[in-house]
Design an enzyme around this catalytic site. Sequence first.
Site, PDB file in Angstrom:
ATOM      1  N   GLU A 228       0.892  -1.173   0.000  1.00  7.92           N
ATOM      2  CA  GLU A 228       0.000   0.000   0.000  1.00  7.92           C
ATOM      3  C   GLU A 228       0.919   1.209   0.000  1.00  7.92           C
ATOM      4  OE1 GLU A 228      -1.483   3.209   0.827  1.00  7.92           O
ATOM      5  OE2 GLU A 228      -1.866   2.495   2.869  1.00  7.92           O
ATOM      6  N   CYS A 262      -2.040   9.060   3.031  1.00 10.39           N
ATOM      7  CA  CYS A 262      -2.001   8.596   1.646  1.00 10.39           C
ATOM      8  C   CYS A 262      -3.342   8.791   0.959  1.00 10.39           C
ATOM      9  CB  CYS A 262      -1.588   7.129   1.588  1.00 10.39           C
ATOM     10  SG  CYS A 262      -2.602   6.036   2.605  1.00 10.39           S
TER      11      CYS A 262
END
Length: 454
Positions: A228, A262
């Site tokens: 990720e 993010c």
Amino acid sequence: MAIESINPATGELIRRFEPLSGDAIQQKLDLASKAFKSYAAVPMSHRSLCMRKLANLLEEDAVELAEMITTEMGKPIKASHAELAKCAAACRYYAENAVRMLAPEIITTEASRSYVRWDPLGVVLAVMPWNFPFWQVFRFLAPALMAGNVGLLKHAPNVPQCALAIESLVRRAGFPRGTFQTLLIETRQVDGVLADERIVAVTLTGSESAGRAVGAQAGWLIKKSVLELGGSDPFLVMSSADLDLAVENAVQSRCINSGQSCIAAKRFIVHAAIYNEFERLFVAAMAAMRVGDPMIDATQIGPMATRRQLENLDQQVNAAITAGAKLLTGGRRILGPGFYFEPTVLAGLPRTASVYHDEIFGPVALLFKANDLNQAIEMANDTPFGLAASAWTRDPDEQQRMVTEIQAGSVFLNKMVASDPRLPFGGIKHSGYGRELSAAGMREFMNAKTVVIA
């Protein structure tokens, strides 16, 4: 090289730790390997009991733990409490749903019985970032431990106290010794740990460069990996949107965790018909955000987590302005102790600028104008990343096109992007591969074993 915990609000050293020696690492690997052999046989009911106890401990120790998070990485204290609450909720979710998620899948074939069962893989290395020092770990920890896997945590070097606290919480919750351990090691030591035959898989949340390094090594070793990575999430606002609500969520999405997320919106793509009004409202709201001591409840934006993060952000903003972006508010480091940066809005960044294609980690928003839906979607997809997107429109046709055509792991309509234990989380393109959370995330580190009985 020592691992240091530094208060980003003051720049002062809190505590220094020496990295584990090679022998100490081997002892932890050996303990983890032995723990898996027995833990895989522990009944799901007992794992669930321990997971519920872990949720209770997070809530009971919330004041102390929240202060630790804020002191070590700088997020506003309210955000630290919210992060811990989310971790507790995830623990309870997996405690309550793991049996259902891992139930054998019956498949009709010519045999008398055919089914798929889910078996844990073994010891999984988790390389985690500093921006959500508890949540990033718990969204791996909760499903992995409920599945019967064992975890080794290599946390970011600026949050060692959080890393050690998590290991302590797991042990106090009643999980067997060695089930989850923290490795206080340097980045250069990760290669050796991942190469060890006792490690069967790796999950990493972090930068694109870190993902390339770990993913490449895992591939060479033929070990399962989940990555990720970064995101440059678009926030699209069409002419039919509720403008006030869109602006409110735009500011919150850009400034969540002081802009260090993010899945924070980073590129704001607004239809030309409402662009001027959106810009006026958005810039005013960004300029009004309260920056200050993260221990004060009223603070909305704290410091950047490290001096390096602050310097990188400053360089990116200056590079964007040099490339032709128009500065609408902010744009400067805040002088004094700590690693603070002004809430900033930049408009009209040319596509030729290097910053256009990079992820910006901090309270800095890039504002763009789109002439129509086609151009808005084209701009949204004009990035190497594909983590998530937030789209604002009340037009059903526009909604369907955005869901279908935006290249991302998640698309949220008229809602700010957020992770949820019930939903798969992850990206495409340079944002990585694999999924965390939900049943999909739990099964990433399990063997889908086919069983056929004649």
